[in-house]
Design a protein around this motif. Structure first.
Motif, PDB file in Angstrom:
ATOM      1  N   ALA A 192       2.211   1.956  -3.479  1.00 35.48           N
ATOM      2  CA  ALA A 192       1.211   2.599  -4.330  1.00 35.48           C
ATOM      3  C   ALA A 192       1.023   4.061  -3.964  1.00 35.48           C
ATOM      4  CB  ALA A 192      -0.109   1.844  -4.226  1.00 35.48           C
ATOM      5  N   ILE A 193       0.910   4.350  -2.668  1.00 33.92           N
ATOM      6  CA  ILE A 193       0.718   5.736  -2.220  1.00 33.92           C
ATOM      7  C   ILE A 193       1.929   6.589  -2.600  1.00 33.92           C
ATOM      8  CG2 ILE A 193       0.545   7.205  -0.180  1.00 33.92           C
ATOM      9  CD1 ILE A 193      -1.147   4.992   1.110  1.00 33.92           C
ATOM     10  N   THR A 202      -3.156  -1.300   7.492  1.00 33.10           N
ATOM     11  CA  THR A 202      -3.623  -0.042   6.915  1.00 33.10           C
ATOM     12  C   THR A 202      -3.710   1.048   7.979  1.00 33.10           C
ATOM     13  OG1 THR A 202      -4.900  -1.247   5.244  1.00 33.10           O
ATOM     14  CG2 THR A 202      -5.490   1.066   5.621  1.00 33.10           C
ATOM     15  N   LEU A 233       0.828  -1.198   0.000  1.00 34.31           N
ATOM     16  CA  LEU A 233       0.000   0.000   0.000  1.00 34.31           C
ATOM     17  C   LEU A 233       0.867   1.254   0.000  1.00 34.31           C
ATOM     18  CD1 LEU A 233      -2.833   1.155   0.052  1.00 34.31           C
ATOM     19  CD2 LEU A 233      -2.819   0.950   2.554  1.00 34.31           C
ATOM     20  N   LEU A 256      -2.615   1.332  -7.407  1.00 35.66           N
ATOM     21  CA  LEU A 256      -3.375   0.673  -6.339  1.00 35.66           C
ATOM     22  C   LEU A 256      -3.652  -0.795  -6.649  1.00 35.66           C
ATOM     23  CD1 LEU A 256      -5.901   3.516  -5.455  1.00 35.66           C
ATOM     24  CD2 LEU A 256      -4.040   2.668  -4.021  1.00 35.66           C
ATOM     25  N   GLY A 298      -3.434   6.167 -10.574  1.00 33.61           N
ATOM     26  CA  GLY A 298      -4.306   5.397  -9.699  1.00 33.61           C
ATOM     27  C   GLY A 298      -4.183   3.896  -9.897  1.00 33.61           C
TER      28      GLY A 298
END
Length: 266
Positions: free
Chosen positions: A186-187, A227, A183, A202, A199
């Protein structure tokens, strides 16, 4: 008066942020990975407690009506190729993808690299606490769930029998750093680029989530806790400021240029 235009100065701001020392960063990143491995090893044992906690997590998930892990695994088991691909993804993508992410940022976006490295360090350090306080057996070890240890049955597997596996702590399922790191990758890439397709990064954590659940290596709650911990890490680590000169870097977009009159007032 000369009406020729020139790029505006950046008010003393350097066009490219200073890139940290390569040797220093290599040692820091290598240390991060080493702490991750050794820290989990220090939390070995607590087998009975790990299985008790696994039962609690399993019943809690059912109590709050989270999707059943067996539904994801059943989809994988329809085709042995999918299972093998999922096991391979779990075994081979986690570390290389994170390392490639850090190397790309180091070369193309130094300010974002420092930010991402700090976030990963905070997340990893915080994640090492839970195996000491909440050891957890993965769902593949839990009887009565209908789940299969896909890596052992279909291969490839990164784990041996828990009693003889001295390279990893298999009772440290929570949080899932497989998902937490994916995660953050991706961020970080979404923050460092300006492509209209960013995007799609993700997809990496999404695929990772389906893989860790479908192979019965993690519960949904492992990803949820990861998360939440990543959110806290992002909250305490200041994000880099994107300037006009770095807005297009790493995305293939031209850098914005501000025109000013040269020789004005002469």
């Amino acid at each position: 008066m000369n009406s020729r235009t020139e790029p505006a100065e950046a008010d003393g701001e350097p066009e490219t942020p200073a890139r940290p020392s390569l040797i220093r960063e290599f040692l820091l990143v290598a240390g991060l990975f080493l702490v991750y491995k050794l820290g989990r090893q220090l939390a070995t044992g607590h087998t009975a407690e790990a299985f008790r906690n696994a039962r609690h997590v399993w019943h809690l998930e059912r109590g709050v009506h989270l999707p059943h892990e067996t539904a994801v695994q059943s989809a994988l088991l329809h085709d042995g190729t999918f299972v093998h691909l999922a096991n391979t993804y779990y075994a081979t993508v986690h570390f290389p993808a994170t390392l490639a992410f850090l190397v790309w940022l180091y070369l193309r976006q130094p300010a974002h690299y420092v930010w991402a490295r700090r976030v990963l360090a905070v997340l990893t350090t915080a994640a090492l606490v839970l195996p000491f306080t909440f050891p957890l057996a993965p769902p593949r070890m839990l009887s009565g769930t209908g789940l299969v240890d896909t890596a052992r049955v279909y291969g490839p597997s990164v784990y041996g029998p828990p009693s003889s596996d001295h390279l990893s702590n298999q009772f440290a399922a929570m949080p899932s750093l497989h998902f937490g790191w994916a995660l953050m990758v991706a961020i970080g890439l979404m923050a460092a680029t300006r492509s209209r397709w960013r995007g799609l990064w993700l997809l990496h954590p999404l695929v990772t989530l389906l893989v860790i659940v479908g192979t019965a290596n993690h519960y949904w709650l492992d990803a949820i806790v990861a998360t939440a911990m990543l959110g806290l890490a992002l909250a305490v680590v200041p994000a880099p400021h994107r300037t006009a000169r770095t807005a297009g870097r790493g995305s293939g977009l031209p850098k914005p240029r501000e025109a000013v009159l040269a020789g004005a007032g002469r």
